[in-house]
Design a protein around this motif. Structure first.
Motif, short mmCIF file in Angstrom:
data_model
loop_
_atom_site.label_atom_id
_atom_site.label_comp_id
_atom_site.label_asym_id
_atom_site.label_seq_id
_atom_site.Cartn_x
_atom_site.Cartn_y
_atom_site.Cartn_z
N GLN A 1 0.83 -1.21 0.00
CA GLN A 1 0.00 0.00 0.00
C GLN A 1 0.86 1.26 0.00
N LEU A 2 1.91 1.26 0.82
CA LEU A 2 2.75 2.45 0.91
C LEU A 2 3.56 2.65 -0.36
N MET A 3 4.05 1.56 -0.98
CA MET A 3 4.82 1.73 -2.21
C MET A 3 3.92 2.12 -3.39
N GLU A 4 2.64 1.77 -3.30
CA GLU A 4 1.71 2.18 -4.35
C GLU A 4 1.29 3.63 -4.18
N ASP A 5 1.16 4.09 -2.94
CA ASP A 5 0.71 5.46 -2.68
C ASP A 5 1.38 5.98 -1.42
N ALA A 6 2.41 6.81 -1.59
CA ALA A 6 3.15 7.34 -0.45
C ALA A 6 2.28 8.25 0.41
N GLN A 7 1.25 8.86 -0.19
CA GLN A 7 0.39 9.77 0.57
C GLN A 7 -0.50 9.03 1.55
N ALA A 8 -0.56 7.70 1.44
CA ALA A 8 -1.37 6.93 2.39
C ALA A 8 -0.85 7.10 3.80
N LEU A 9 0.47 7.26 3.96
CA LEU A 9 1.04 7.48 5.29
C LEU A 9 0.67 8.87 5.80
N THR A 10 0.82 9.87 4.95
CA THR A 10 0.48 11.24 5.35
C THR A 10 -0.97 11.33 5.79
N ALA A 11 -1.84 10.57 5.12
CA ALA A 11 -3.28 10.63 5.41
C ALA A 11 -3.61 10.15 6.82
N ILE A 12 -2.80 9.23 7.38
CA ILE A 12 -3.12 8.72 8.72
C ILE A 12 -2.34 9.43 9.82
N VAL A 13 -1.48 10.38 9.46
CA VAL A 13 -0.81 11.19 10.49
C VAL A 13 -1.85 12.05 11.19
N HIS A 14 -1.76 12.16 12.50
CA HIS A 14 -2.72 12.93 13.29
C HIS A 14 -2.82 14.35 12.74
N PRO A 15 -4.04 14.88 12.60
CA PRO A 15 -4.20 16.22 12.02
C PRO A 15 -3.35 17.29 12.70
N GLU A 16 -3.16 17.18 14.02
CA GLU A 16 -2.36 18.19 14.73
C GLU A 16 -0.87 18.06 14.40
N ASP A 17 -0.44 16.91 13.88
CA ASP A 17 0.97 16.70 13.57
C ASP A 17 1.26 16.70 12.08
N ARG A 18 0.21 16.76 11.25
CA ARG A 18 0.40 16.56 9.81
C ARG A 18 1.25 17.65 9.17
N ARG A 19 1.00 18.90 9.53
CA ARG A 19 1.78 19.99 8.93
C ARG A 19 3.26 19.85 9.28
N ALA A 20 3.54 19.55 10.55
CA ALA A 20 4.93 19.37 10.96
C ALA A 20 5.57 18.19 10.22
N PHE A 21 4.79 17.13 9.99
CA PHE A 21 5.28 15.96 9.27
C PHE A 21 5.69 16.33 7.85
N ILE A 22 4.81 17.05 7.14
CA ILE A 22 5.09 17.44 5.75
C ILE A 22 6.27 18.40 5.69
N GLU A 23 6.25 19.41 6.57
CA GLU A 23 7.30 20.43 6.55
C GLU A 23 8.65 19.84 6.93
#
Length: 580
Positions: free
Chosen positions: A331-353
């Protein structure tokens, strides 16, 4: 992997095999570039596993010219630093390729982004690669001679009988119509046979083919005889005179057909590739071992690539992904954004940045963040990775993610123990003073705001302990603490300073609001006595209030004012509210 490059000379017919060797050399030693220099002077060729810049090519030529004056082999582990300032690659090792008569044929080079030494196993492996390279170079010369002989003998239809001692290559000539096949002396020697020990029937030749490979070999030959392929080429095993099997690469081509297109004559070569197969098998086993190891590690091992255009993908994910984030490796190799999607909303911006910052500065990636996969509780993850800029401008991370939920829970419990009064579950004195310092710092940054400090002291608390015992006294303290918590806002803080003394800091509150807060607390305390053995015990509290402003040099000054107001409330008869 960049395509191999060859400079300063026309492409050799043997370059495909040499290119394969150089690619294998680069992957085996995991270096930035593996280089094979062939020939000398103007006929020199440079084959590399990565595109070399003008500076690197110049350094290789300089090192080769310097090495060309030596006749003894350079120790594979010897360090050599190329001349030139600002070179992006370091010369790790050089191994000269010398013919049996001592003639220099070229050299193998290993280059990397950082200097390091080869261990004993790597030096032996480099020597093995050099042996293979020498064999390939010898075959290159031999095959050139073979092609010349085949062209010269085609009109006279003489059988080819070229013996290339020690070259690892033999020649065969097959009469397709009669089923006769003739082998060169070199071909027979390849398998350990004497001249008279090999027959000339195609049926006999098939008895030497490994049973597991026989049908594949026959089908491949037939496909070429039927003109479904341009040439015949197959890797298979042949039985030697001693009963052991060798891996060989057989190549051939129909050189004569009749008027109906039926094949008449087929000529080809057989090359010993046992050493190459063994090396490839060791590489495959190493890759399998690394995959097994990463899959058994209690965490997620990954390789992540971000293109210069911004697109990203996981190029490798270990099986531990399922346990860490509830997503499979596929799943992750097919769609890398799948991991970003399950990151907690309060931590998602910090994760991307964090990845953007890491890609920009090529600094190590380290982040603690929360994930919540569907149907799972929130979990804490810790990510570690190191980025590397690729030649195409992309950034490649090799990293590891692990579950730190248990550690975070322990940290939270330790933090609570360090900052909370065990009996009342309010802030302890140290933590309350730290919160008070933070409020004062905020007021000093925004002088227009205000805050209030209230100090509470339970009246006649000693009498409660003396009459009903310390258990009831503790019950009284917990009861009062619960009333305080019930009146607090999220921006307020209450703490136990010691004994029966409590304090509250009200953010964005003036004296009238503080008076109202104190009055509500007193009223609630009067309405809710504690019960002991069926007896109601009513509590009362004295309150001292002062304002906290940006003019205060320290929180101690404001606390002192509240303490004086509390003293006045006590002296005035208790169960009173006074302000300074």
């Amino acid at each position: 992997m960049q395509p191999l490059c060859s400079t300063n000379a026309p492409v050799s017919a043997n370059d495909e095999r040499l290119d394969g060797l150089v690619r294998l050399l680069g992957r085996h030693f995991a270096v930035a570039a593996a280089v094979l220099v062939v020939g000398a002077g103007g006929a020199r060729r440079i084959l590399s596993s990565a595109v070399l810049g003008e500076l690197q090519r110049a350094q290789i030529i300089e090192a080769e010219d310097a090495g060309a004056t030596r006749h003894a082999a350079v120790d594979p582990g010897q360090q050599a630093s190329p001349r030139g300032v600002g070179s992006p690659l370091h010369l790790i090792a050089r191994y000269p390729l010398l013919a049996s008569q001592g003639r220099r044929l070229g050299a193998l080079y290993l280059l990397d982004e950082r200097p390091h030494e080869l261990d004993a196993g790597q030096r032996q492996a480099l020597q093995d690669f050099a042996t293979l390279a020498l064999e390939l170079l010898a075959r290159e010369a031999d095959e050139a001679r073979q092609r010349h002989e085949i062209a010269a003998l085609r009109d006279s239809e003489r059988r080819m009988a070229l013996a290339i001692a020690g070259s690892g290559t033999g020649i065969w000539d097959r009469n397709v119509a009669t089923g006769e096949i003739h082998y060169s002396s070199g071909w027979k020697a390849l398998l350990g046979y004497a001249e008279h020990e090999v027959g000339n029937r195609i049926e006999e030749s098939y008895t030497r083919v490994h049973p597991a490979d026989l049908e594949y070999v026959k089908a491949t030959i037939q496909a070429h005889l039927d003109q479904r392929t341009a040439a015949y080429e197959v890797e298979h095993r042949l039985r030697c005179r001693d009963g052991q099997y060798k891996w060989v690469c057989s190549r051939g081509k129909v050189v004569e057909r009749d008027s109906q297109g039926r094949p008449l004559r087929m000529i080809g070569t057989t090359t010993d590739i046992t050493a190459m197969r063994m090396l490839a098998e060791r590489v495959r086993q190493t890759a399998d071992l690394m995959t097994d190891l990463t899959n058994e590690v209690p965490g997620m091992v990954f390789q992540y690539r971000r293109a210069a255009s911004g697109e990203s993908c996981f190029t490798y994910v270990s099986a531990g992904a399922q346990a860490i984030c509830g997503l499979s490796a596929a799943q992750l190799m097919e769609d890398a954004q799948a991991l970003t999607a399950i990151v907690h909303p309060e931590d998602r911006r910090a994760f991307i940045e964090s990845f953007e910052h890491c890609a920009e500065r090529l600094s190590p990636w380290h982040l603690e963040f929360r994930v919540q996969a569907p149907g799972r509780d929130i979990a804490w993850c810790q990510g570690e990775a190191r980025p590397r800029r690729q030649d195409d401008g992309s950034v490649l991370w090799h990293g590891f993610m692990t579950d730190i939920t248990a550690r975070k829970q322990i940290e939270g419990e330790l933090q609570a123990l360090a900052t909370t009064d065990f009996l009342t579950q309010l802030a302890n004195r140290r933590h309350f003073m730290a919160q008070l310092e933070a409020v004062l710092a905020r007021l000093q940054r925004s002088p227009g705001q205000s805050a209030a400090i209230l100090m509470f002291d339970l009246d006649h608390f000693k009498a409660i302990n003396d009459r009903w015992g310390h258990d009831v006294g503790d019950q009284a303290l917990r009861h009062f603490a619960a009333i305080l918590r019930g009146q607090l806002r999220k921006t307020d803080t209450a703490g136990r300073l010691g004994g029966e003394e409590f304090a509250v800091v009200l953010s964005e509150a003036d004296l009238p609001k503080a008076m109202q807060f104190a009055t509500r607390v007193q009223g609630e305390l009067a309405r809710t006595p504690i019960l002991h053995d069926g007896e109601q015990i009513f509590l009362a509290v004295s309150v001292g209030i002062s304002s906290l402003s940006s003019c205060d040099a320290s929180v101690e000054a404001a606390l002192s004012r509240s303490d004086m107001a509390l003293y006045c409330a006590k002296r005035g008869g208790r169960n009173r509210i006074e302000h300074h």
